[in-house]
Design a protein around this motif. Structure first.
Motif, short mmCIF file in Angstrom:
data_model
loop_
_atom_site.label_atom_id
_atom_site.label_comp_id
_atom_site.label_asym_id
_atom_site.label_seq_id
_atom_site.Cartn_x
_atom_site.Cartn_y
_atom_site.Cartn_z
N ARG A 99 0.83 -1.21 0.00
CA ARG A 99 0.00 0.00 0.00
C ARG A 99 0.86 1.26 0.00
O ARG A 99 0.56 2.22 -0.70
CB ARG A 99 -0.94 0.00 1.21
CG ARG A 99 -2.21 -0.77 0.98
CD ARG A 99 -3.24 -0.50 2.06
NE ARG A 99 -2.72 -0.67 3.40
CZ ARG A 99 -2.62 -1.85 4.02
NH1 ARG A 99 -2.98 -2.94 3.42
NH2 ARG A 99 -2.15 -1.92 5.24
N LYS A 101 3.81 1.64 -1.18
CA LYS A 101 4.42 1.79 -2.50
C LYS A 101 3.43 2.41 -3.49
O LYS A 101 3.78 3.28 -4.28
CB LYS A 101 4.88 0.43 -3.01
CG LYS A 101 5.48 0.46 -4.38
CD LYS A 101 5.86 -0.94 -4.83
CE LYS A 101 6.15 -0.97 -6.32
NZ LYS A 101 6.28 -2.31 -6.82
N LEU A 102 2.18 1.98 -3.42
CA LEU A 102 1.16 2.47 -4.35
C LEU A 102 0.57 3.80 -3.92
O LEU A 102 0.25 4.64 -4.76
CB LEU A 102 0.05 1.43 -4.52
CG LEU A 102 0.47 0.11 -5.17
CD1 LEU A 102 -0.65 -0.91 -5.06
CD2 LEU A 102 0.86 0.34 -6.62
N ASP A 103 0.40 4.00 -2.63
CA ASP A 103 -0.22 5.22 -2.09
C ASP A 103 0.85 6.30 -1.94
O ASP A 103 1.29 6.62 -0.83
CB ASP A 103 -0.89 4.91 -0.75
CG ASP A 103 -1.60 6.11 -0.15
OD1 ASP A 103 -1.86 7.08 -0.88
OD2 ASP A 103 -1.86 6.08 1.06
N THR A 104 1.24 6.89 -3.06
CA THR A 104 2.38 7.81 -3.05
C THR A 104 2.13 9.09 -2.28
O THR A 104 3.07 9.70 -1.77
CB THR A 104 2.80 8.14 -4.49
OG1 THR A 104 1.69 8.68 -5.20
CG2 THR A 104 3.33 6.90 -5.20
N ASP A 105 0.87 9.53 -2.16
CA ASP A 105 0.62 10.76 -1.40
C ASP A 105 0.29 10.49 0.07
O ASP A 105 0.08 11.41 0.85
CB ASP A 105 -0.48 11.60 -2.06
CG ASP A 105 -1.84 10.93 -2.10
OD1 ASP A 105 -2.00 9.83 -1.52
OD2 ASP A 105 -2.76 11.51 -2.71
N ILE A 110 -5.71 4.39 -2.75
CA ILE A 110 -4.96 4.32 -4.01
C ILE A 110 -5.87 4.80 -5.13
O ILE A 110 -6.98 4.29 -5.31
CB ILE A 110 -4.50 2.88 -4.28
CG1 ILE A 110 -3.63 2.39 -3.14
CG2 ILE A 110 -3.77 2.78 -5.62
CD1 ILE A 110 -3.41 0.90 -3.12
N THR A 111 -5.40 5.79 -5.86
CA THR A 111 -6.15 6.30 -7.01
C THR A 111 -5.63 5.65 -8.29
O THR A 111 -4.56 5.04 -8.30
CB THR A 111 -5.98 7.83 -7.13
OG1 THR A 111 -4.60 8.11 -7.38
CG2 THR A 111 -6.44 8.55 -5.87
N GLU A 114 -2.23 6.99 -9.11
CA GLU A 114 -1.15 6.38 -8.33
C GLU A 114 -0.82 4.99 -8.86
O GLU A 114 0.35 4.60 -8.95
CB GLU A 114 -1.54 6.30 -6.85
CG GLU A 114 -1.53 7.67 -6.16
CD GLU A 114 -2.09 7.62 -4.76
OE1 GLU A 114 -1.53 8.34 -3.90
OE2 GLU A 114 -3.08 6.91 -4.51
N GLU A 117 1.10 5.45 -12.06
CA GLU A 117 2.45 5.92 -11.76
C GLU A 117 3.34 4.78 -11.26
O GLU A 117 4.52 4.72 -11.59
CB GLU A 117 2.37 7.02 -10.69
CG GLU A 117 3.67 7.72 -10.40
CD GLU A 117 3.48 8.83 -9.38
OE1 GLU A 117 4.25 8.85 -8.40
OE2 GLU A 117 2.56 9.65 -9.56
N ALA A 118 2.75 3.85 -10.50
CA ALA A 118 3.50 2.72 -9.96
C ALA A 118 3.65 1.58 -10.97
O ALA A 118 4.36 0.62 -10.72
CB ALA A 118 2.82 2.20 -8.70
N GLU A 137 -11.27 5.69 -5.82
CA GLU A 137 -10.18 5.38 -4.90
C GLU A 137 -10.38 3.97 -4.35
O GLU A 137 -11.51 3.55 -4.11
CB GLU A 137 -10.17 6.36 -3.71
CG GLU A 137 -10.02 7.80 -4.10
CD GLU A 137 -10.20 8.75 -2.93
OE1 GLU A 137 -9.64 9.86 -3.01
OE2 GLU A 137 -10.89 8.40 -1.95
#
Length: 162
Positions: A99, A101-105, A110-111, A114, A117-118, A137
């Motif tokens: 999570r 790694k994926l939840d960058t903000d 997770i959008t 995101e 981007e991953a 999300e």
């Protein structure tokens, strides 16, 4: 990914199906498995003392390799409780790391952006199905529900032979 983390993921992938929902003494041969409840632990527990020594797990490579880490009280034995606690920790580390790694903000969800981007191709392919409330999300709860659904329902218990 660090070697230690990779090793933990490999161990978790091997042991989680066997022990993640285990009751004391229950493992892959418990309900839904080929044997009776408790067979996994009993097979390893050759002296029947409801704990596993290093000798008893010598042929179980992953347990043997991680014995000291799993043996929380350092008494030289693994109990069903120690195995479950270790597996729970492994799941939490695995799931939390994924999570993060994926939840960058860091907002806890997770959008699609995101996931893109991953480079999470499989997540993107299933995004709308996992996002059950349709808010764009994926929450922790939605991700857990998707994993549970992917695993499917447990098989029915074997019919008792009379």
């Amino acid at each position: 990914m660090k070697i230690k983390q990779l090793l933990l993921v490999a161990i978790a992938a091997t042991l989680i199906p066997a022990l993640s929902h285990a009751e004391p003494g229950q493992g892959p041969d418990g309900p839904g498995g080929p044997g009776k409840k408790g067979d996994f632990f009993k097979k390893l527990d050759t002296d029947g003392d409801k704990q596993l020594s290093k000798e008893e797990v010598a042929d179980a490579k992953r347990l043997s390799e991680n014995f000291d880490k799993i043996d929380a009280d350092s008494d030289g034995y693994l109990t069903p409780e120690e195995l479950r606690a270790h597996m729970k920790q492994m799941r939490e580390e695995r799931d939390g790391g994924e999570r993060k790694k994926l939840d960058t903000d860091g907002d806890g969800v997770i959008t699609k952006a995101e996931a893109e981007e991953a480079g999470a191709k499989r997540l993107l392919e299933n995004f709308d199905k996992i996002d059950t409330d349709g808010n764009g999300e994926i929450s922790r709860e939605e991700m857990m529900a998707a994993r549970k659904e992917r695993r499917g329902p447990p098989p029915p218990p074997p019919a008792d032979e009379e």
